[in-house]
Enzyme design. Structure first.
Site, PDB file in Angstrom:
ATOM      1  N   ASP A   1      -2.586   1.141   7.271  1.00 58.24           N
ATOM      2  CA  ASP A   1      -2.380   0.924   5.810  1.00 58.24           C
ATOM      3  C   ASP A   1      -1.654  -0.605   5.765  1.00 58.24           C
ATOM      4  O   ASP A   1      -1.398  -0.851   4.928  1.00 58.24           O
ATOM      5  CB  ASP A   1      -0.829   1.704   5.647  1.00 58.24           C
ATOM      6  CG  ASP A   1      -0.749   3.303   5.821  1.00 58.24           C
ATOM      7  OD1 ASP A   1      -1.833   4.075   5.268  1.00 58.24           O
ATOM      8  OD2 ASP A   1       0.128   3.871   6.545  1.00 58.24           O
TER       9      ASP A   1
ATOM     10  N   GLU B   1      -1.062  -1.005  -6.048  1.00 58.43           N
ATOM     11  CA  GLU B   1      -2.621  -0.408  -6.361  1.00 58.43           C
ATOM     12  C   GLU B   1      -1.802  -0.004  -7.491  1.00 58.43           C
ATOM     13  O   GLU B   1      -1.245   0.345  -7.929  1.00 58.43           O
ATOM     14  CB  GLU B   1      -3.209   0.245  -5.331  1.00 58.43           C
ATOM     15  CG  GLU B   1      -2.240   1.124  -4.730  1.00 58.43           C
ATOM     16  CD  GLU B   1      -2.702   1.751  -3.374  1.00 58.43           C
ATOM     17  OE1 GLU B   1      -3.263   3.228  -3.471  1.00 58.43           O
ATOM     18  OE2 GLU B   1      -1.669   1.535  -2.619  1.00 58.43           O
TER      19      GLU B   1
ATOM     20  N   ASP C   1       0.534  -1.275   0.088  1.00 55.56           N
ATOM     21  CA  ASP C   1       0.103   0.232  -0.286  1.00 55.56           C
ATOM     22  C   ASP C   1       1.013   1.342  -0.051  1.00 55.56           C
ATOM     23  O   ASP C   1       1.360   1.795   1.118  1.00 55.56           O
ATOM     24  CB  ASP C   1      -0.692   0.189   0.661  1.00 55.56           C
ATOM     25  CG  ASP C   1      -1.816   1.102   1.297  1.00 55.56           C
ATOM     26  OD1 ASP C   1      -2.632   1.390   0.623  1.00 55.56           O
ATOM     27  OD2 ASP C   1      -1.756   2.152   2.657  1.00 55.56           O
TER      28      ASP C   1
END
Length: 259
Positions: free
Chosen positions: A240, A156, A62
């Site tokens: 996170d 991501e 992340d």
């Protein structure tokens, strides 16, 4: 056991042909059998089937502005913030350059012939290059470590254009070099024969990885909420790390659906 039996009794040529259907690093496994012998191939087979069954190192990451990234295994990599550390010195050098340019123009001197201007211009260029080089070195080291130590890395999908609309966060986002980092992960995964996947980050931060509860409405997390407790299952989350676990789970589901 069958593989070990065949290897032990030396039916190397026939067995090597069978192993040609299995490739490791672009080479058929029969190549390694011919070069190294049965014990070496047996060890490789263990790793091959372990990887096939999913027994291999995985990491979801992340990317965030609080630190550089947090992964699904709980590791958090600090953000070096090279530009912020050099910001004041660079700003002073740029202001000094501007003053010297103005002075040279008032005195009707060509900028190329103004030694003080050229000297200051070189200083600004050197400071800027230092920031870029240090950031690039950090990204290379970090991406190489991730790829070498994991068979599957998931991040991501980057939407930095939307994030840059938030002027309060724009400097931090640009200083991180996320786009360059993802680019490095992509080509290094191909280079080392590893897997790198990106997924849609929607709700990965707001979703409890344990029970799937999505924080919404008044429960919705803000950027200030670094840790939280799921109101449904009661599990404590580091924001996170929880997002990284959701990112990894989403990639696994994506890969399963593709097969």
């Amino acid at each position: 056991m069958i593989v070990w039996f065949v290897c032990s009794f030396g039916f190397g040529i026939l067995f090597a042909d069978m192993l040609n259907n299995i490739k490791l690093g672009g080479y058929p496994l029969g190549f390694f059998f011919a070069q190294q012998g049965s014990i070496y191939v047996f060890i490789i087979l263990i790793f091959y089937y372990a990887k096939k069954m999913g027994w291999y190192a995985q990491a979801g990451i992340d990317l965030n502005i609080e630190n550089f990234y947090a992964d699904s295994n709980g590791e958090i990599v600090a953000n070096p913030r090279y530009y912020r550390r050099q910001k004041r010195r660079l700003a002073n050098a740029q202001r000094k350059l501007s003053r010297r340019i103005v002075r040279a123009k008032k005195e009707h001197r060509p900028l190329r012939e103004a030694k003080n201007v050229e000297k200051q211009r070189l200083l600004v260029a050197r400071l800027t290059a230092q920031v870029m080089q240090r950031r690039k070195d950090f990204l290379h080291r970090t991406s190489a470590t991730l790829i070498k130590n994991h068979d599957l890395v998931v991040a991501e999908e980057l939407r930095s254009k939307n994030l840059l609309k938030n002027h309060a966060l724009a400097m931090s986002i640009q200083d991180n070099g996320w786009r360059m980092f993802l680019s490095m992960l992509t080509y290094k995964a191909a280079l080392y024969g590893k897997n790198f996947v990106t997924v849609d980050p929607r709700n990965t931060t707001q979703t409890c990885h344990a029970c799937g509860h999505i924080m919404s409405g008044k429960e919705k997390l803000t950027l200030k909420d670094r840790e939280w407790i799921c109101p449904k299952c009661g599990i404590h989350h580091i924001r996170d790390v929880n997002a990284a676990k959701n990112i990894l789970a989403r990639a696994k589901a994506k890969l399963v659906s593709m097969h």
